[in-house]
Design a protein around this motif. Structure first.
Motif, short mmCIF file in Angstrom:
data_model
loop_
_atom_site.label_atom_id
_atom_site.label_comp_id
_atom_site.label_asym_id
_atom_site.label_seq_id
_atom_site.Cartn_x
_atom_site.Cartn_y
_atom_site.Cartn_z
N GLN A 179 0.80 -1.22 0.00
CA GLN A 179 0.00 0.00 0.00
C GLN A 179 0.84 1.27 0.00
O GLN A 179 0.28 2.36 0.13
CB GLN A 179 -0.95 0.01 1.21
CG GLN A 179 -1.97 -1.11 1.19
CD GLN A 179 -3.05 -0.95 2.25
OE1 GLN A 179 -4.21 -1.20 2.01
NE2 GLN A 179 -2.67 -0.54 3.45
N CYS A 227 -2.39 -1.40 -6.74
CA CYS A 227 -1.13 -1.73 -6.06
C CYS A 227 -0.69 -3.15 -6.43
O CYS A 227 -1.44 -3.91 -7.04
CB CYS A 227 -1.30 -1.62 -4.55
SG CYS A 227 -1.71 0.05 -3.97
N TYR A 237 -6.61 -4.04 -6.56
CA TYR A 237 -7.11 -3.42 -5.35
C TYR A 237 -8.14 -4.35 -4.71
O TYR A 237 -8.59 -5.32 -5.32
CB TYR A 237 -7.72 -2.04 -5.61
CG TYR A 237 -8.59 -1.95 -6.84
CD1 TYR A 237 -9.87 -2.48 -6.86
CD2 TYR A 237 -8.13 -1.31 -7.99
CE1 TYR A 237 -10.67 -2.39 -7.98
CE2 TYR A 237 -8.92 -1.22 -9.12
CZ TYR A 237 -10.19 -1.75 -9.11
OH TYR A 237 -10.98 -1.66 -10.23
N CYS A 281 2.45 1.29 -5.65
CA CYS A 281 1.10 1.61 -6.10
C CYS A 281 1.12 2.71 -7.16
O CYS A 281 2.02 3.54 -7.21
CB CYS A 281 0.24 2.07 -4.92
SG CYS A 281 0.02 0.84 -3.62
#
Length: 238
Positions: A95, A105, A124, A100
């Motif tokens: 994260q 990510c 995600y 990302c």
């Protein structure tokens, strides 16, 4: 019976859920941490195991262990026995900004021996365990490119090219989940602003949904409901 106002709310929620916008990852940063966080997991051995994988196999050798960014833990993880061999696999989604983009990510799947089984870019949450299996391994449901994809175990491994993975549509189950949440004693007792929340635990079930809501007498606080449409249960979360 759901009244017209509640029915309108139901369809509004489903429409909003279907139209996922590209910056949802950044909006999720405003959500409260949930119990799949490395900092809130009560299973210390699992937390240590996931941290060890991040340190050894995801970060570069000279890279410092990531810290909290924008109020979010550096990664989230979840465990499930995907091939029914008695040992759990672990899914980790990073994260931090380094892992990302605005589209999502990087996510990784490791075995109980810390062997990397698969990795994906620009994904995600939610990341769910599907009911169906292929070649002895449970399918994985992953969000990508404003859609949910069903990831199957084919030719000795999970699909990593999401453009070739079939789409997964759970709108009908989402409608049922909204109705259950609206009719629950928790929401009927002064609840308002019901909304789907995508921060549910990694490897939650296919029929599991998470909702956030407020109460009229505590409008500044967020509350959460976990809904399982298979067994028709609604519980507070966490």
């Amino acid at each position: 019976m759901i009244k017209y106002g509640a029915l309108y709310l139901l369809f509004t929620i489903i429409f909003a859920a279907a139209v996922m916008i590209a910056d949802r990852i950044h909006k999720n940063q405003l959500l409260k941490e949930t119990k799949d966080s490395v900092y809130l997991d009560t299973d210390k051995e699992r937390a240590t195991f996931a941290a060890d994988i991040v340190r050894k196999y995801i970060l570069k050798p000279d890279q410092l262990f990531p810290a909290v960014e924008n109020g979010l833990p550096p990664y989230r993880y979840g465990y499930a026995d995907l091939n029914n061999n008695g040992s759990d696999e672990v899914f980790i989604i990073m994260q931090t900004d380094e892992f990302c983009t605005k589209n999502g990510c990087q996510g990784y799947l490791f075995s109980h021996t810390q062997k990397k089984l698969a990795s994906w870019k620009s994904i995600y949450r939610p990341v769910l365990v599907a009911d169906e299996s292929h070649n002895g391994w449970r399918d994985i449901l992953i969000g990508n490119d404003n859609k949910m994809h069903r990831i199957e175990y084919i030719a000795g491994g999970y699909q990593t090219d999401l453009t070739k993975a079939p789409e997964f549509n759970n709108r009908q189950q989402a409608l049922i989940a909204v109705g259950l949440a609206l009719d629950s004693k928790y929401y009927r007792n002064g609840g308002s602003n019901l909304a789907l929340n995508y921060s549910q635990p990694i490897f939650d079930c296919q029929q599991c949904f998470l909702f956030s809501f407020n109460r009229y007498d505590e409008s500044d606080n967020d509350f959460y409901l976990s809904v399982n449409t298979k067994d028709k249960t609604v519980t507070t979360y966490p």
